[in-house]
Design a protein around this motif. Structure first.
Motif, mmCIF file in Angstrom:
data_model
loop_
_atom_site.group_PDB
_atom_site.id
_atom_site.type_symbol
_atom_site.label_atom_id
_atom_site.label_comp_id
_atom_site.label_asym_id
_atom_site.label_seq_id
_atom_site.Cartn_x
_atom_site.Cartn_y
_atom_site.Cartn_z
ATOM 1 N N LYS A 1 3.599 28.405 2.148
ATOM 2 C CA LYS A 1 4.311 27.316 1.486
ATOM 3 C C LYS A 1 3.985 25.969 2.127
ATOM 4 O O LYS A 1 3.804 24.971 1.423
ATOM 5 C CB LYS A 1 5.810 27.561 1.506
ATOM 6 C CG LYS A 1 6.598 26.485 0.779
ATOM 7 C CD LYS A 1 8.060 26.778 0.764
ATOM 8 C CE LYS A 1 8.922 25.746 0.065
ATOM 9 N NZ LYS A 1 8.439 24.443 -0.183
ATOM 10 N N ALA A 2 3.877 25.929 3.433
ATOM 11 C CA ALA A 2 3.575 24.669 4.110
ATOM 12 C C ALA A 2 2.219 24.124 3.674
ATOM 13 O O ALA A 2 2.074 22.915 3.431
ATOM 14 C CB ALA A 2 3.613 24.859 5.623
ATOM 15 N N LEU A 3 1.237 25.000 3.558
ATOM 16 C CA LEU A 3 -0.084 24.566 3.117
ATOM 17 C C LEU A 3 -0.035 24.066 1.677
ATOM 18 O O LEU A 3 -0.605 23.026 1.348
ATOM 19 C CB LEU A 3 -1.106 25.696 3.258
ATOM 20 C CG LEU A 3 -2.527 25.353 2.865
ATOM 21 C CD1 LEU A 3 -3.072 24.205 3.710
ATOM 22 C CD2 LEU A 3 -3.418 26.566 2.989
ATOM 23 N N VAL A 4 0.660 24.792 0.830
ATOM 24 C CA VAL A 4 0.803 24.371 -0.568
ATOM 25 C C VAL A 4 1.518 23.019 -0.634
ATOM 26 O O VAL A 4 1.107 22.124 -1.372
ATOM 27 C CB VAL A 4 1.554 25.433 -1.393
ATOM 28 C CG1 VAL A 4 1.901 24.910 -2.793
ATOM 29 C CG2 VAL A 4 0.728 26.704 -1.502
ATOM 30 N N ASP A 5 2.564 22.861 0.155
ATOM 31 C CA ASP A 5 3.291 21.591 0.180
ATOM 32 C C ASP A 5 2.409 20.443 0.660
ATOM 33 O O ASP A 5 2.546 19.313 0.185
ATOM 34 C CB ASP A 5 4.532 21.695 1.067
ATOM 35 C CG ASP A 5 5.630 22.564 0.457
ATOM 36 O OD1 ASP A 5 5.557 22.865 -0.756
ATOM 37 O OD2 ASP A 5 6.553 22.947 1.200
ATOM 38 N N ASP A 6 1.510 20.730 1.590
ATOM 39 C CA ASP A 6 0.582 19.703 2.086
ATOM 40 C C ASP A 6 -0.504 19.377 1.063
ATOM 41 O O ASP A 6 -0.875 18.215 0.890
ATOM 42 C CB ASP A 6 -0.093 20.161 3.384
ATOM 43 C CG ASP A 6 0.846 20.165 4.574
ATOM 44 O OD1 ASP A 6 1.928 19.538 4.492
ATOM 45 O OD2 ASP A 6 0.493 20.794 5.586
ATOM 46 N N LEU A 7 -1.018 20.403 0.408
ATOM 47 C CA LEU A 7 -2.144 20.210 -0.502
ATOM 48 C C LEU A 7 -1.753 19.681 -1.881
ATOM 49 O O LEU A 7 -2.558 19.002 -2.527
ATOM 50 C CB LEU A 7 -2.924 21.513 -0.663
ATOM 51 C CG LEU A 7 -3.702 21.982 0.560
ATOM 52 C CD1 LEU A 7 -4.355 23.328 0.303
ATOM 53 C CD2 LEU A 7 -4.741 20.954 0.976
ATOM 54 N N THR A 8 -0.560 19.964 -2.332
ATOM 55 C CA THR A 8 -0.153 19.563 -3.683
ATOM 56 C C THR A 8 -0.270 18.059 -3.918
ATOM 57 O O THR A 8 -0.912 17.642 -4.893
ATOM 58 C CB THR A 8 1.256 20.082 -4.015
ATOM 59 O OG1 THR A 8 1.232 21.509 -3.981
ATOM 60 C CG2 THR A 8 1.720 19.616 -5.385
ATOM 61 N N PRO A 9 0.298 17.209 -3.062
ATOM 62 C CA PRO A 9 0.149 15.771 -3.340
ATOM 63 C C PRO A 9 -1.300 15.283 -3.224
ATOM 64 O O PRO A 9 -1.709 14.364 -3.941
ATOM 65 C CB PRO A 9 1.044 15.082 -2.308
ATOM 66 C CG PRO A 9 1.338 16.107 -1.271
ATOM 67 C CD PRO A 9 1.158 17.447 -1.915
ATOM 68 N N LEU A 10 -2.075 15.912 -2.357
ATOM 69 C CA LEU A 10 -3.493 15.546 -2.237
ATOM 70 C C LEU A 10 -4.245 15.911 -3.505
ATOM 71 O O LEU A 10 -5.069 15.130 -4.001
ATOM 72 C CB LEU A 10 -4.120 16.243 -1.024
ATOM 73 C CG LEU A 10 -3.538 15.886 0.339
ATOM 74 C CD1 LEU A 10 -4.168 16.750 1.424
ATOM 75 C CD2 LEU A 10 -3.699 14.417 0.638
ATOM 76 N N ALA A 11 -3.966 17.097 -4.040
ATOM 77 C CA ALA A 11 -4.608 17.535 -5.279
ATOM 78 C C ALA A 11 -4.192 16.650 -6.449
ATOM 79 O O ALA A 11 -5.030 16.273 -7.279
ATOM 80 C CB ALA A 11 -4.258 18.993 -5.567
ATOM 81 N N GLU A 12 -2.930 16.285 -6.495
ATOM 82 C CA GLU A 12 -2.448 15.415 -7.569
ATOM 83 C C GLU A 12 -3.106 14.039 -7.496
ATOM 84 O O GLU A 12 -3.488 13.473 -8.526
ATOM 85 C CB GLU A 12 -0.926 15.300 -7.512
ATOM 86 C CG GLU A 12 -0.232 16.582 -7.917
ATOM 87 C CD GLU A 12 1.274 16.586 -7.654
ATOM 88 O OE1 GLU A 12 1.766 15.730 -6.879
ATOM 89 O OE2 GLU A 12 1.951 17.458 -8.226
#
Length: 85
Positions: A57-68
């Protein structure tokens, strides 16, 4: 982006390479966005070809705004008529 500029690639790795060569190295896409693409590319690749792909979850939380942010930048570039890879 590649299609808009009549650039072809035959593999996913080819897309990654061409993105770097034509857009990131020329400053059309920021290096930070290129790093985001590379991270997401590697995650997708490992999930397809390795027996186990780890993503918490931490990785997803970190990557989501970068991907957006990356997707938003690509959308902006696709709307523009005046950038040259």
């Amino acid at each position: 982006m590649l299609l808009k500029h009549h650039i072809t690639a035959t593999t996913h790795a080819g897309v990654k390479s061409i993105l770097g060569q034509h857009f990131i190295s020329k400053g059309v896409i920021a290096i930070d966005h290129g790093k985001t693409f590379n991270i997401l590319f590697e995650k997708r690749h490992s999930s397809d070809y390795e027996a186990f792909a780890y993503c918490d979850k931490a990785l997803v939380d970190d990557l989501t705004p970068l991907a957006e942010a990356y997707v938003q930048k690509i959308k902006e570039l696709l709307k523009k008529n005046s950038y040259n890879p």
